[in-house]
Design a protein around this motif. Structure first.
Motif, PDB file in Angstrom:
ATOM      1  N   ARG A 208       0.679  -1.184   0.148  1.00  0.00           N
ATOM      2  CA  ARG A 208       0.148  -0.069   0.066  1.00  0.00           C
ATOM      3  C   ARG A 208       0.795   1.370   0.200  1.00  0.00           C
ATOM      4  O   ARG A 208       0.621   2.024  -0.556  1.00  0.00           O
TER       5      ARG A 208
ATOM      6  N   GLN B 217      -1.980   8.516 -10.343  1.00  0.00           N
ATOM      7  CA  GLN B 217      -2.700   9.643 -10.056  1.00  0.00           C
ATOM      8  C   GLN B 217      -1.874  10.462  -9.186  1.00  0.00           C
ATOM      9  O   GLN B 217      -1.455  10.101  -8.068  1.00  0.00           O
TER      10      GLN B 217
ATOM     11  N   PRO C 222      -5.732  14.701 -13.656  1.00  0.00           N
ATOM     12  CA  PRO C 222      -6.501  13.610 -14.068  1.00  0.00           C
ATOM     13  C   PRO C 222      -5.831  12.291 -13.949  1.00  0.00           C
ATOM     14  O   PRO C 222      -4.563  12.252 -14.073  1.00  0.00           O
ATOM     15  N   LEU C 223      -6.637  11.316 -13.735  1.00  0.00           N
ATOM     16  CA  LEU C 223      -5.967   9.854 -13.922  1.00  0.00           C
ATOM     17  C   LEU C 223      -5.167   9.646 -15.320  1.00  0.00           C
ATOM     18  O   LEU C 223      -5.716   9.902 -16.224  1.00  0.00           O
TER      19      LEU C 223
ATOM     20  N   LEU D 129      -3.890   7.010 -17.613  1.00  0.00           N
ATOM     21  CA  LEU D 129      -3.742   5.595 -18.000  1.00  0.00           C
ATOM     22  C   LEU D 129      -2.457   5.259 -18.390  1.00  0.00           C
ATOM     23  O   LEU D 129      -1.708   6.030 -19.278  1.00  0.00           O
TER      24      LEU D 129
ATOM     25  N   LEU E 128       0.377   8.178  -6.454  1.00  0.00           N
ATOM     26  CA  LEU E 128      -0.582   6.908  -6.334  1.00  0.00           C
ATOM     27  C   LEU E 128      -0.687   6.146  -7.508  1.00  0.00           C
ATOM     28  O   LEU E 128      -1.120   6.619  -8.541  1.00  0.00           O
TER      29      LEU E 128
ATOM     30  N   LEU F  75      -2.735   3.346  -9.254  1.00  0.00           N
ATOM     31  CA  LEU F  75      -3.923   2.353  -9.259  1.00  0.00           C
ATOM     32  C   LEU F  75      -4.015   1.582 -10.118  1.00  0.00           C
ATOM     33  O   LEU F  75      -3.608   1.836 -11.303  1.00  0.00           O
TER      34      LEU F  75
ATOM     35  N   THR G 254     -20.689  -0.074 -21.659  1.00  0.00           N
ATOM     36  CA  THR G 254     -21.250  -0.325 -20.308  1.00  0.00           C
ATOM     37  C   THR G 254     -19.935  -0.951 -19.719  1.00  0.00           C
ATOM     38  O   THR G 254     -20.036  -1.051 -18.291  1.00  0.00           O
ATOM     39  N   ASP G 255     -18.687  -1.243 -20.336  1.00  0.00           N
ATOM     40  CA  ASP G 255     -17.637  -1.889 -19.555  1.00  0.00           C
ATOM     41  C   ASP G 255     -17.171  -1.012 -18.345  1.00  0.00           C
ATOM     42  O   ASP G 255     -16.689   0.100 -18.639  1.00  0.00           O
ATOM     43  N   THR G 256     -17.477  -1.527 -17.295  1.00  0.00           N
ATOM     44  CA  THR G 256     -17.207  -0.565 -16.036  1.00  0.00           C
ATOM     45  C   THR G 256     -15.641  -1.035 -15.246  1.00  0.00           C
ATOM     46  O   THR G 256     -15.372  -2.227 -15.125  1.00  0.00           O
ATOM     47  N   GLN G 257     -14.814  -0.069 -14.981  1.00  0.00           N
ATOM     48  CA  GLN G 257     -13.572  -0.353 -14.261  1.00  0.00           C
ATOM     49  C   GLN G 257     -13.865  -0.346 -12.918  1.00  0.00           C
ATOM     50  O   GLN G 257     -14.327   0.644 -12.213  1.00  0.00           O
ATOM     51  N   TYR G 258     -13.198  -1.324 -12.150  1.00  0.00           N
ATOM     52  CA  TYR G 258     -13.134  -1.362 -10.790  1.00  0.00           C
ATOM     53  C   TYR G 258     -11.788  -1.115 -10.305  1.00  0.00           C
ATOM     54  O   TYR G 258     -10.946  -2.050 -10.980  1.00  0.00           O
ATOM     55  N   PHE G 259     -11.545  -0.465  -9.267  1.00  0.00           N
ATOM     56  CA  PHE G 259     -10.295   0.041  -8.955  1.00  0.00           C
ATOM     57  C   PHE G 259      -9.765  -0.709  -7.458  1.00  0.00           C
ATOM     58  O   PHE G 259     -10.605  -1.194  -6.683  1.00  0.00           O
ATOM     59  N   GLY G 260      -8.312  -0.986  -7.444  1.00  0.00           N
ATOM     60  CA  GLY G 260      -7.846  -1.342  -6.261  1.00  0.00           C
ATOM     61  C   GLY G 260      -7.391  -0.009  -5.309  1.00  0.00           C
ATOM     62  O   GLY G 260      -7.716   1.060  -5.994  1.00  0.00           O
ATOM     63  N   PRO G 261      -7.206  -0.198  -4.171  1.00  0.00           N
ATOM     64  CA  PRO G 261      -6.764   1.052  -3.186  1.00  0.00           C
ATOM     65  C   PRO G 261      -5.645   1.567  -3.525  1.00  0.00           C
ATOM     66  O   PRO G 261      -5.279   2.892  -3.178  1.00  0.00           O
TER      67      PRO G 261
END
Lengths: 116, 109
Positions: A9, A37, A42-43, A45, A88, A90, A102-109
């Motif tokens: 982390r 980040q 902005p994030l 890629l 950071l 991510l 609709t493909d949605t991204q899910y993030f880690g911490p």
């Protein structure tokens, strides 16, 4: 364990060190992403993998080297970083990574990286 | 170039309503996403809009006007736990997400 996990982390490293960031997703997704980040920006890629194949490399310096051994794991190998690389980092995953509205991204911490 | 604009910071009172705006100029449009990110934590998906109109999900609603290149996230009955950054992102013609810099929302008692 569920979702997207990242280790470590927090990481502090010198400019001559070599370290690796690890990401694991437990969602059965086929696409994985690395983002940078920085504060108030902005994030950004960095890399995209679809079905273990790299499909995006957004002009990232070679001191960042990704590795995707399978659809569930993603690594970011770091060497000879600069202080401006402190940020950071991510990891995210999504179902397909393909041309899908609709493909949605899910993030880690994230891993908070400090380069001295 | 492609651009997403949202306010840097907003302050609101517990129990009130706040609207966070997002305007975009992108090459193509394949949907708009809102994420919430608490300090030191992962961004979490809140909503997705691809057609014009309002999508309601509990205390949170998201609106889209494609002709105006505009969206907002509406948070009702604000709670202290809503203090976070809210990220707007648009999927462009290449299905790549273009991100705003985020809006930091501060909730005061």
């Amino acid at each position: 364990e569920t979702g997207v996990t990242q280790t470590p982390r927090h990481l502090v490293m010198g400019m001559t060190n070599k370290k690796s960031l690890k990401c694991e997703q437990h969602l059965g997704h086929n696409a994985m992403y690395w983002y940078k980040q920085s504060a108030k920006k902005p994030l950004e890629l960095m890399f995209v993998y679809n079905f273990k194949e790299q499909t995006e490399n957004n002009s990232v310096p070679s001191r960042f080297s990704p590795e995707c051994p399978n659809s569930s794991h993603l690594f970011l190998h770091l060497h000879t970083l600069q202080p401006e690389d402190s940020a950071l980092y991510l990891c995210a995953s999504s179902r397909t990574g393909l041309a899908d509205n609709t493909d949605t991204q899910y993030f880690g911490p994230g891993t908070r990286l400090t380069v001295l | 170039g492609q651009n997403i604009d949202q306010p840097t910071e907003m302050t609101a009172t517990e129990g009130a309503i706040v609207q966070i705006n997002c305007t975009y100029q992108t090459s193509g449009f394949n949907g708009l996403f809102w994420y919430q990110q608490h300090a030191g934590e992962a961004p979490t998906f809140l909503s997705y809009n691809v057609l014009d109109g309002l999508e309601e999900k509990g205390r949170f609603s998201s609106f889209l006007s494609r002709s105006k290149g505009y969206s907002y996230l509406l948070l009702k009955e604000l709670q202290m736990k809503d203090s976070a950054s809210y990220l707007c992102a648009v999927k462009d013609s290449n299905y790549q997400l273009i991100w705003g810099a985020g809006t930091k929302l501060i909730i005061k008692p």
